[in-house]
Structures are given as structure tokens and as C-alpha cells.
Design a protein around this motif. Structure first.
Motif, PDB file in Angstrom:
ATOM      1  N   THR A 273      71.982 -24.372 106.863  1.00 27.40           N
ATOM      2  CA  THR A 273      71.361 -25.702 106.819  1.00 27.40           C
ATOM      3  C   THR A 273      71.556 -26.526 108.089  1.00 27.40           C
ATOM      4  OG1 THR A 273      73.350 -26.599 105.750  1.00 27.40           O
ATOM      5  CG2 THR A 273      71.565 -25.818 104.310  1.00 27.40           C
ATOM      6  N   TRP A 274      72.385 -26.090 109.034  1.00 25.81           N
ATOM      7  CA  TRP A 274      72.583 -26.864 110.260  1.00 25.81           C
ATOM      8  C   TRP A 274      72.401 -25.962 111.473  1.00 25.81           C
ATOM      9  CZ3 TRP A 274      76.600 -25.931 113.811  1.00 25.81           C
ATOM     10  CH2 TRP A 274      77.558 -24.998 113.394  1.00 25.81           C
ATOM     11  N   TRP A 275      71.970 -26.584 112.562  1.00 31.73           N
ATOM     12  CA  TRP A 275      71.726 -25.848 113.802  1.00 31.73           C
ATOM     13  C   TRP A 275      72.917 -26.034 114.745  1.00 31.73           C
ATOM     14  CZ3 TRP A 275      67.462 -22.775 114.604  1.00 31.73           C
ATOM     15  CH2 TRP A 275      66.421 -22.911 113.677  1.00 31.73           C
ATOM     16  N   PRO A 276      73.539 -24.961 115.183  1.00 36.19           N
ATOM     17  CA  PRO A 276      74.625 -25.095 116.160  1.00 36.19           C
ATOM     18  C   PRO A 276      74.183 -25.843 117.416  1.00 36.19           C
ATOM     19  CG  PRO A 276      74.548 -22.867 115.284  1.00 36.19           C
ATOM     20  CD  PRO A 276      73.320 -23.556 114.791  1.00 36.19           C
ATOM     21  N   TYR A 277      72.920 -25.648 117.778  1.00 32.38           N
ATOM     22  CA  TYR A 277      72.327 -26.384 118.899  1.00 32.38           C
ATOM     23  C   TYR A 277      71.087 -27.101 118.362  1.00 32.38           C
ATOM     24  CZ  TYR A 277      75.361 -23.214 121.435  1.00 32.38           C
ATOM     25  OH  TYR A 277      76.455 -22.510 121.868  1.00 32.38           O
ATOM     26  N   PRO A 278      71.168 -28.429 118.187  1.00 32.86           N
ATOM     27  CA  PRO A 278      70.073 -29.180 117.539  1.00 32.86           C
ATOM     28  C   PRO A 278      68.719 -28.998 118.191  1.00 32.86           C
ATOM     29  CG  PRO A 278      72.049 -30.538 117.734  1.00 32.86           C
ATOM     30  CD  PRO A 278      72.322 -29.285 118.505  1.00 32.86           C
ATOM     31  N   PHE A 279      68.680 -28.681 119.485  1.00 30.94           N
ATOM     32  CA  PHE A 279      67.390 -28.539 120.150  1.00 30.94           C
ATOM     33  C   PHE A 279      66.666 -27.244 119.752  1.00 30.94           C
ATOM     34  CE2 PHE A 279      70.930 -27.662 123.112  1.00 30.94           C
ATOM     35  CZ  PHE A 279      70.808 -26.290 123.237  1.00 30.94           C
ATOM     36  N   LEU A 280      67.310 -26.390 118.944  1.00 30.64           N
ATOM     37  CA  LEU A 280      66.639 -25.192 118.438  1.00 30.64           C
ATOM     38  C   LEU A 280      65.880 -25.458 117.143  1.00 30.64           C
ATOM     39  CD1 LEU A 280      69.304 -22.384 119.067  1.00 30.64           C
ATOM     40  CD2 LEU A 280      67.337 -23.004 120.483  1.00 30.64           C
ATOM     41  N   GLU A 281      66.061 -26.642 116.580  1.00 34.90           N
ATOM     42  CA  GLU A 281      65.338 -27.030 115.356  1.00 34.90           C
ATOM     43  C   GLU A 281      63.827 -26.937 115.583  1.00 34.90           C
ATOM     44  OE1 GLU A 281      63.849 -27.943 112.134  1.00 34.90           O
ATOM     45  OE2 GLU A 281      66.024 -28.252 112.059  1.00 34.90           O
ATOM     46  N   LEU A 282      63.127 -26.301 114.646  1.00 34.71           N
ATOM     47  CA  LEU A 282      61.701 -26.020 114.821  1.00 34.71           C
ATOM     48  C   LEU A 282      60.772 -27.043 114.184  1.00 34.71           C
ATOM     49  CD1 LEU A 282      61.765 -22.170 114.136  1.00 34.71           C
ATOM     50  CD2 LEU A 282      61.469 -23.282 116.350  1.00 34.71           C
ATOM     51  N   SER A 283      61.296 -27.892 113.316  1.00 33.56           N
ATOM     52  CA  SER A 283      60.414 -28.767 112.539  1.00 33.56           C
ATOM     53  C   SER A 283      60.000 -30.036 113.268  1.00 33.56           C
ATOM     54  CB  SER A 283      61.086 -29.142 111.214  1.00 33.56           C
ATOM     55  OG  SER A 283      62.278 -29.882 111.452  1.00 33.56           O
ATOM     56  N   THR A 284      60.630 -30.338 114.404  1.00 34.31           N
ATOM     57  CA  THR A 284      60.274 -31.561 115.122  1.00 34.31           C
ATOM     58  C   THR A 284      59.075 -31.304 116.033  1.00 34.31           C
ATOM     59  OG1 THR A 284      61.683 -31.099 117.037  1.00 34.31           O
ATOM     60  CG2 THR A 284      62.714 -32.175 115.136  1.00 34.31           C
ATOM     61  N   PRO A 285      58.257 -32.323 116.275  1.00 33.28           N
ATOM     62  CA  PRO A 285      57.093 -32.139 117.161  1.00 33.28           C
ATOM     63  C   PRO A 285      57.490 -31.862 118.602  1.00 33.28           C
ATOM     64  CG  PRO A 285      57.363 -34.457 116.545  1.00 33.28           C
ATOM     65  CD  PRO A 285      58.310 -33.674 115.689  1.00 33.28           C
ATOM     66  N   TRP A 286      58.770 -32.179 118.950  1.00 34.94           N
ATOM     67  CA  TRP A 286      59.246 -31.948 120.314  1.00 34.94           C
ATOM     68  C   TRP A 286      59.799 -30.545 120.516  1.00 34.94           C
ATOM     69  CZ3 TRP A 286      57.740 -35.554 123.584  1.00 34.94           C
ATOM     70  CH2 TRP A 286      57.538 -36.850 123.111  1.00 34.94           C
ATOM     71  N   ALA A 287      59.843 -29.738 119.470  1.00 32.23           N
ATOM     72  CA  ALA A 287      60.447 -28.408 119.558  1.00 32.23           C
ATOM     73  C   ALA A 287      59.827 -27.540 120.663  1.00 32.23           C
ATOM     74  CB  ALA A 287      60.365 -27.706 118.206  1.00 32.23           C
ATOM     75  N   PRO A 288      58.487 -27.476 120.790  1.00 28.14           N
ATOM     76  CA  PRO A 288      57.930 -26.646 121.869  1.00 28.14           C
ATOM     77  C   PRO A 288      58.390 -27.080 123.261  1.00 28.14           C
ATOM     78  CG  PRO A 288      56.243 -27.151 120.248  1.00 28.14           C
ATOM     79  CD  PRO A 288      57.426 -28.002 119.904  1.00 28.14           C
ATOM     80  N   LEU A 289      58.535 -28.399 123.458  1.00 28.95           N
ATOM     81  CA  LEU A 289      59.013 -28.881 124.764  1.00 28.95           C
ATOM     82  C   LEU A 289      60.459 -28.467 124.995  1.00 28.95           C
ATOM     83  CD1 LEU A 289      57.428 -32.449 125.015  1.00 28.95           C
ATOM     84  CD2 LEU A 289      56.782 -30.370 126.259  1.00 28.95           C
ATOM     85  N   TRP A 290      61.279 -28.546 123.940  1.00 27.66           N
ATOM     86  CA  TRP A 290      62.664 -28.110 124.061  1.00 27.66           C
ATOM     87  C   TRP A 290      62.732 -26.625 124.424  1.00 27.66           C
ATOM     88  CZ3 TRP A 290      66.907 -30.569 124.981  1.00 27.66           C
ATOM     89  CH2 TRP A 290      67.125 -31.859 124.500  1.00 27.66           C
ATOM     90  N   TYR A 291      61.973 -25.820 123.728  1.00 25.27           N
ATOM     91  CA  TYR A 291      61.991 -24.377 123.986  1.00 25.27           C
ATOM     92  C   TYR A 291      61.451 -24.048 125.376  1.00 25.27           C
ATOM     93  CZ  TYR A 291      63.510 -22.837 119.366  1.00 25.27           C
ATOM     94  OH  TYR A 291      64.267 -22.586 118.242  1.00 25.27           O
ATOM     95  N   PHE A 292      60.411 -24.742 125.776  1.00 24.16           N
ATOM     96  CA  PHE A 292      59.889 -24.531 127.126  1.00 24.16           C
ATOM     97  C   PHE A 292      60.928 -24.956 128.167  1.00 24.16           C
ATOM     98  CE2 PHE A 292      57.559 -26.030 130.903  1.00 24.16           C
ATOM     99  CZ  PHE A 292      56.887 -24.857 131.236  1.00 24.16           C
ATOM    100  N   GLY A 293      61.606 -26.081 127.892  1.00 22.57           N
ATOM    101  CA  GLY A 293      62.650 -26.540 128.796  1.00 22.57           C
ATOM    102  C   GLY A 293      63.784 -25.538 128.905  1.00 22.57           C
ATOM    103  N   LEU A 294      64.151 -24.914 127.779  1.00 17.81           N
ATOM    104  CA  LEU A 294      65.200 -23.903 127.806  1.00 17.81           C
ATOM    105  C   LEU A 294      64.774 -22.684 128.600  1.00 17.81           C
ATOM    106  CD1 LEU A 294      66.611 -24.073 124.164  1.00 17.81           C
ATOM    107  CD2 LEU A 294      67.743 -24.801 126.274  1.00 17.81           C
ATOM    108  N   ALA A 295      63.491 -22.338 128.517  1.00 18.07           N
ATOM    109  CA  ALA A 295      62.981 -21.221 129.315  1.00 18.07           C
ATOM    110  C   ALA A 295      63.123 -21.521 130.807  1.00 18.07           C
ATOM    111  CB  ALA A 295      61.520 -20.942 128.962  1.00 18.07           C
TER     112      ALA A 295
END
Length: 328
Positions: A273-295
């Protein structure tokens, strides 16, 4: 937050974009590794694409005996193993929810394997020295007999010439010997760790500590050291060893990181139920930007270590022309 166990969670637009990026990165990494890795590929490549046995255990410094490099690797392995054991005692197996622990363990595996390969290299070096000494003694006796029979012959000519030829032959044979499975594994793990330790430390100190500290993240001396010594020890090893750093093995770092993300997805699909790294959460509209930023961060981290290696190979021969040796 939506329930990650539901199909709707994984089929929402932001999640699908992130899934496409991660699985696309996995596929690209596998393609690059299979195409360019000379261990199982017959594709074209530069000489440095091969892994040669001697570069795994010989230092790039003439004054440093391979046993010195082996001792460094053994000390680092033991120190990091103790730190990991202490962390496991305090946090249990759940510490492997974190990318840091994955990377820290991989660095330990690298230093453990590197120590064993260094030990093997030192043993082979001692064996070669023993053979060379026997030949030198044999040539010495032969030279004495020749000097008695031919008094006009220059003293020590055969001794010096034959010993140099023998040493040169052994060095050429050593340079031609390609590494086996464990040698390639050591090289691959080294380059995977190179990107991963940079990723771990940069994300921790520049994203997590300033912005994402919560009940699951509390900075303490153990956590701080684990996000520092991993990169420090690997950079020192890179400064001492003779290993090459071809670009395509960054694919293994991408593969390593993408597999961790997939591991997190599987855990959440099973009910975490919790993400060790909150920016991996997929349900937020900002998730693609976070993942792209991590790339982008992945690319930057691997580039940083590549720059350090290239700077070493370019500048050390000029700064230390008599002390530095390049074996690849």
C-alpha cells in the motif's frame, strides 16, 4: 490513492504511459546488450568491447602490485558486508523494498567477485614469476658455460636477452587471453554499479532528503553512509583498476533499474500500500513526468561515471607518464 490491485489502476492513462516507458527501456536495453556484448554476440565491435583477463586484476599503476588491488577489494567487501548485515539486523528483509539496498548488495557482489578474480590473477602471476626465475637460472648456467667456451662473448648477453624475450612473450599471451563467464560478469556488474551508485546517491541527496522525507525516510548516520561510501569505494576502484568502460554496457544499468521498478509494480499489484519512493506512484497525473525525469537522471548518472573514466584515461598518461599503464 487508487487501489493498485484493481485493473483500472494499471489501465489509467498516466500508468499506461509509464508502463510503456519502462517496458520500452527494458526491451531497448536487452537489444543493445545482445547486439554489442561480445561474450555472446558475433557482431562487430572495437577491441575494448572484449573483456581481457589481465585487465580485471592488474592495476593501472606500475608501482601497485596486483596484491595491493586485491587487498583493497577484500577490505571494501568485508566492510560493506558488515554494514549490510547490520542494516538487515535492524530493518529485516523489508530493506529490499529500496533501490539503495539492491545497489548496495550489487556493489558487495562486485567487490567479492573482484577479490576472487584478483586472487586468481595474483596466483597466476606468482606462477609465471616462478617459471621465469627458473628460466633465468637455467640461462645463467648456460651463459656461464658459454662464457667458458667463448671468452670473447659479452657477459650476460644471453641471460638478459632471453629473460626479456620470455617476459615479453608471457605479457603478450596474457594480453591475448580473454575472460571467461565470471570475468564478463565482473565487468558487467562493475558498469551496472557505476550508474546505480550515482543514481542512488544523487536521487537520495538531491530529491529524497530535501523534498520527500516522511515517516518512511529518516536520515541517520547508517543511511547517510550507505548513500556515500558505495560511490566512493567504486570510484577509488575505478582509479586503480585497468578495466575499460564501453558505452553499450550502460544497457545493463538501465535493465537493473527498470527491473527494480517492475519489482515495485508487482509488489503493489499484490497488495503493498505504500511506495518506498513516492515519485514511482502511477495514479498521479504527474507520474509520466516523474518517470521521464528519472530516465534523464539515469542517463546523467551513467554519463558522469563515463566522464570520470574517460578523464582518467585521457589525463593520467599525460600527468603520470612513468607511473600509469594502459592495458586495453
Amino acid at each position: 490513492m487508487e487501489n493498485a490491485k484493481s485493473m483500472e489502476y494499471w489501465l489509467q492513462e498516466s500508468a499506461l504511459i509509464c508502463e510503456f516507458m519502462v517496458f520500452g527501456a527494458l526491451a531497448a536495453a536487452i537489444f543493445v546488450a545482445v547486439k554489442f556484448e561480445r561474450f555472446w554476440s558475433r557482431g562487430r565491435g572495437k577491441r575494448e568491447d572484449y573483456v581481457y583477463d589481465n585487465v580485471l586484476w592488474r592495476p593501472c599503476w606500475r608501482a601497485l602490485h596486483p596484491a595491493g588491488l586485491m587487498a583493497y577489494r577484500a577490505i571494501v567487501f568485508l566492510f560493506m558486508a558488515v554494514v549490510l548485515a547490520f542494516d538487515l539486523h535492524n530493518g529485516g528483509i523489508h530493506i529490499y523494498y529500496f533501490y539503495t539496498e539492491w545497489t548496495f548488495t550489487l556493489v558487495i557482489i562486485y567487490f567479492g567477485l573482484a577479490t576472487l578474480i584478483s586472487a586468481k590473477g595474483c596466483r597466476q602471476l606468482a606462477k609465471n614469476d616462478s617459471i621465469r626465475n627458473q628460466d633465468v637460472r637455467a640461462n645463467f648456467l648456460k651463459t656461464d658455460l658459454e662464457q667458458e667456451a667463448h671468452v670473447t662473448e659479452s657477459p650476460g648477453k644471453n641471460l638478459d636477452g632471453d629473460s626479456v624475450k620470455l617476459q615479453s612473450h608471457q605479457e603478450r599471451e596474457e594480453q591475448k587471453k580473454r575472460a571467461g563467464f565470471w570475468g564478463y560478469a565482473m565487468q558487467i556488474i562493475f558498469q551496472t554499479c557505476a550508474g546505480a551508485v550515482m543514481m542512488t546517491d544523487i536521487v537520495f541527496w538531491f530529491i529524497i532528503v530535501p523534498f520527500l522525507t516522511n515517516e518512511h525516510f529518516r536520515l541517520n548516520p547508517l543511511m547517510g553512509s550507505m548513500h556515500s561510501v558505495n560511490a566512493l569505494f567504486l570510484v577509488i576502484d575505478a582509479a586503480l583498476n585497468s578495466m575499460s568502460f564501453p558505452w553499450f554496457r550502460g544497457a545493463y544499468f538501465v535493465l537493473w533499474t527498470a527491473l527494480y521498478v517492475v519489482f515495485q509494480w508487482i509488489l503493489h499489484a499484490c497488495g503493498l500500500t505504500w511506495w518506498p519512493y513516492p515519485f514511482l506512484e502511477l495514479s498521479t497525473p504527474w507520474a509520466p513526468l516523474w518517470y521521464f525525469g528519472l530516465a534523464i537522471v539515469c542517463l546523467v548518472c551513467y554519463t558522469i561515471f563515463t566522464f570520470l573514466i574517460k578523464a582518467k584515461e585521457k589525463n593520467f598518461p599525460k600527468w603520470f607518464p612513468y607511473a600509469y599503464q594502459r592495458l586495453h
